[in-house]
Design a protein around this motif. Structure first.
Motif, PDB file in Angstrom:
ATOM      1  N   VAL A  26      -0.577   0.530 -14.965  1.00  0.00           N
ATOM      2  CA  VAL A  26      -0.735   0.596 -13.512  1.00  0.00           C
ATOM      3  C   VAL A  26      -0.135  -0.639 -12.867  1.00  0.00           C
ATOM      4  O   VAL A  26       0.539  -0.557 -11.828  1.00  0.00           O
ATOM      5  N   SER A  27      -0.356  -1.797 -13.470  1.00  0.00           N
ATOM      6  CA  SER A  27       0.183  -3.048 -12.916  1.00  0.00           C
ATOM      7  C   SER A  27       1.706  -3.041 -12.885  1.00  0.00           C
ATOM      8  O   SER A  27       2.333  -3.726 -12.070  1.00  0.00           O
ATOM      9  N   ASP A  29       3.386  -0.216 -12.350  1.00  0.00           N
ATOM     10  CA  ASP A  29       3.736   1.002 -11.604  1.00  0.00           C
ATOM     11  C   ASP A  29       4.223   2.132 -12.500  1.00  0.00           C
ATOM     12  O   ASP A  29       4.972   3.009 -12.060  1.00  0.00           O
ATOM     13  N   PHE A  31       2.752   4.970 -13.681  1.00  0.00           N
ATOM     14  CA  PHE A  31       1.527   5.737 -13.488  1.00  0.00           C
ATOM     15  C   PHE A  31       1.392   6.913 -14.449  1.00  0.00           C
ATOM     16  O   PHE A  31       0.281   7.311 -14.778  1.00  0.00           O
ATOM     17  N   PHE A  80      -7.880   0.618  -9.242  1.00  0.00           N
ATOM     18  CA  PHE A  80      -6.627  -0.133  -9.233  1.00  0.00           C
ATOM     19  C   PHE A  80      -5.476   0.746  -8.746  1.00  0.00           C
ATOM     20  O   PHE A  80      -4.593   0.290  -8.001  1.00  0.00           O
ATOM     21  N   VAL A  81      -5.488   2.016  -9.164  1.00  0.00           N
ATOM     22  CA  VAL A  81      -4.455   2.955  -8.707  1.00  0.00           C
ATOM     23  C   VAL A  81      -4.529   3.132  -7.192  1.00  0.00           C
ATOM     24  O   VAL A  81      -3.503   3.116  -6.496  1.00  0.00           O
ATOM     25  N   LYS A  84      -3.126   0.187  -5.474  1.00  0.00           N
ATOM     26  CA  LYS A  84      -1.661   0.246  -5.486  1.00  0.00           C
ATOM     27  C   LYS A  84      -1.136   1.190  -4.415  1.00  0.00           C
ATOM     28  O   LYS A  84      -0.149   0.880  -3.713  1.00  0.00           O
ATOM     29  N   SER A  87      -1.607  -0.401  -1.077  1.00  0.00           N
ATOM     30  CA  SER A  87      -0.664  -1.521  -0.913  1.00  0.00           C
ATOM     31  C   SER A  87       0.690  -1.009  -0.449  1.00  0.00           C
ATOM     32  O   SER A  87       1.346  -1.620   0.402  1.00  0.00           O
ATOM     33  N   SER A  88       1.126   0.111  -1.006  1.00  0.00           N
ATOM     34  CA  SER A  88       2.400   0.705  -0.602  1.00  0.00           C
ATOM     35  C   SER A  88       2.337   1.212   0.829  1.00  0.00           C
ATOM     36  O   SER A  88       3.292   1.073   1.602  1.00  0.00           O
ATOM     37  N   PRO A 102      -5.804  -2.921   1.285  1.00  0.00           N
ATOM     38  CA  PRO A 102      -5.703  -2.271  -0.036  1.00  0.00           C
ATOM     39  C   PRO A 102      -6.897  -2.524  -0.954  1.00  0.00           C
ATOM     40  O   PRO A 102      -7.198  -1.696  -1.825  1.00  0.00           O
ATOM     41  N   ARG A 145      -1.543  10.118  -7.347  1.00  0.00           N
ATOM     42  CA  ARG A 145      -0.373   9.227  -7.425  1.00  0.00           C
ATOM     43  C   ARG A 145       0.796   9.924  -8.104  1.00  0.00           C
ATOM     44  O   ARG A 145       1.962   9.739  -7.707  1.00  0.00           O
TER      45      ARG A 145
END
Length: 240
Positions: A26-27, A29, A31, A80-81, A84, A87-88, A102, A145
Motif C-alpha cells: 500500500v505504501s 501504491d 494496491f 491506510f488504503v 491513500k 490523499s489523492s 486524509p 481502490r
C-alpha cells in the motif's frame, strides 16, 4: 513437546505477516498486490480456527492472537488504503486544515479495533455475526481502490465518485458504523447437507459467484452490500 497445539497460532502469525506485507505494498501504491496479501491473510484466518478445533487446542491465547493479527490485516490495511485514497483526492488542498483530511481514513482502523475487541467478549456471535466482520470490510475498502484503477478509464462517473473527498469520508464513516452496528448477519456456514436448511446460504453463494464473474473487482463491494441488505430483509421477514 506438542507441536499440534502451536500450528493454529503459527497460521495466525502468518495472517499477521501477510498484513504487514500488504502495508508495504500500500505504501508503494501497489494496491493489487496488497489486495492479494489481504486475501491470503483472510484465508489463513479461516484455517487457524479450523485447525484449533480439529486439534482441540482452542484457548484464550489463540483468541487474542487472532484479533491482533486481524487488527493489522483487516484493520490497519484498509485504513491506510483509505488514507491513500483521501490523499489523492485532496492533493490540491495542501494548506490549512484540509491537509489533515486524509488522516480521517484511519477512522476505519478505529472502528475495526472496537469491532474486534467487542467480538471477543460478545457471546452472541458464535454461529453468526452482529455487524460486518472486519475481513469483509477490508475487502470492501481495498476493492474500491481497485475499481478506481480498473474502471475509471472507462467511466468518468466512477472516477469522480471515488476521488471525491466527501464521498470517501461518508464511506469511511459508514464503514466504521456498519462494523459495530447491531445488525445480525446470517452465517455462511453450511452445517447440514440439506438445501432446505441452507437455501439462503446456497442462493447467496451462487449469486456471489455470478457477481464476481461478471463484474470482477466491482463485484466485491456489490457483493458485500448485497450481503448486508439481504441479512436485514431476512431478519425482518423472520420476525413476522
Amino acid at each position: 513437546m506438542n507441536i499440534k497445539k502451536h500450528i493454529p497460532n503459527l497460521i495466525t502469525l502468518l495472517n499477521l505477516f501477510c498484513g504487514c506485507i500488504a502495508l508495504v505494498f500500500v505504501s508503494k501504491d501497489q494496491f493489487e498486490m496488497a489486495f492479494f496479501f489481504v486475501c491470503l491473510g483472510i484465508f489463513l484466518d479461516f484455517f487457524d480456527g479450523f485447525f484449533a478445533r480439529l486439534f482441540k487446542v482452542s484457548g484464550p491465547l489463540g483468541l487474542q492472537l487472532d484479533s491482533l493479527a486481524d487488527m493489522v490485516t483487516s484493520g490497519v490495511v484498509p485504513g491506510f488504503v483509505m488514507f491513500k485514497m483521501m490523499s489523492s483526492s485532496s492533493a490540491a488542498m495542501s494548506e490549512g486544515y484540509l491537509q489533515f483530511f486524509p488522516y480521517l481514513g484511519f477512522i476505519i482502523t478505529l472502528g475495526s479495533c472496537f469491532r474486534l475487541a467487542k467480538f471477543n467478549i460478545d457471546t452472541r456471535q458464535t454461529d453468526s455475526f452482529i455487524g460486518l466482520p472486519t475481513p469483509a470490510n477490508a475487502l470492501f475498502i481495498l476493492s474500491l481502490r481497485l475499481v478506481l484503477d480498473y474502471y475509471s478509464a472507462d467511466s468518468l462517473m466512477v472516477f469522480e465518485i471515488l476521488t471525491e473527498k466527501w464521498v470517501l469520508l461518508v464511506v469511511t464513516l459508514l464503514s466504521a458504523y456498519i462494523l459495530n452496528a447491531e445488525i445480525p448477519l446470517f452465517s455462511l456456514k453450511i452445517k447440514k447437507f440439506s438445501f432446505k436448511d441452507n437455501a439462503l446460504q446456497i442462493i447467496f453463494l451462487l449469486l456471489s459467484l455470478m457477481l464476481l464473474v461478471f463484474f470482477q473487482y466491482l463485484g466485491i463491494p456489490l457483493l458485500i452490500i448485497f450481503y448486508v441488505l439481504l441479512s436485514v430483509v431476512t431478519n425482518k421477514w423472520l420476525k413476522k
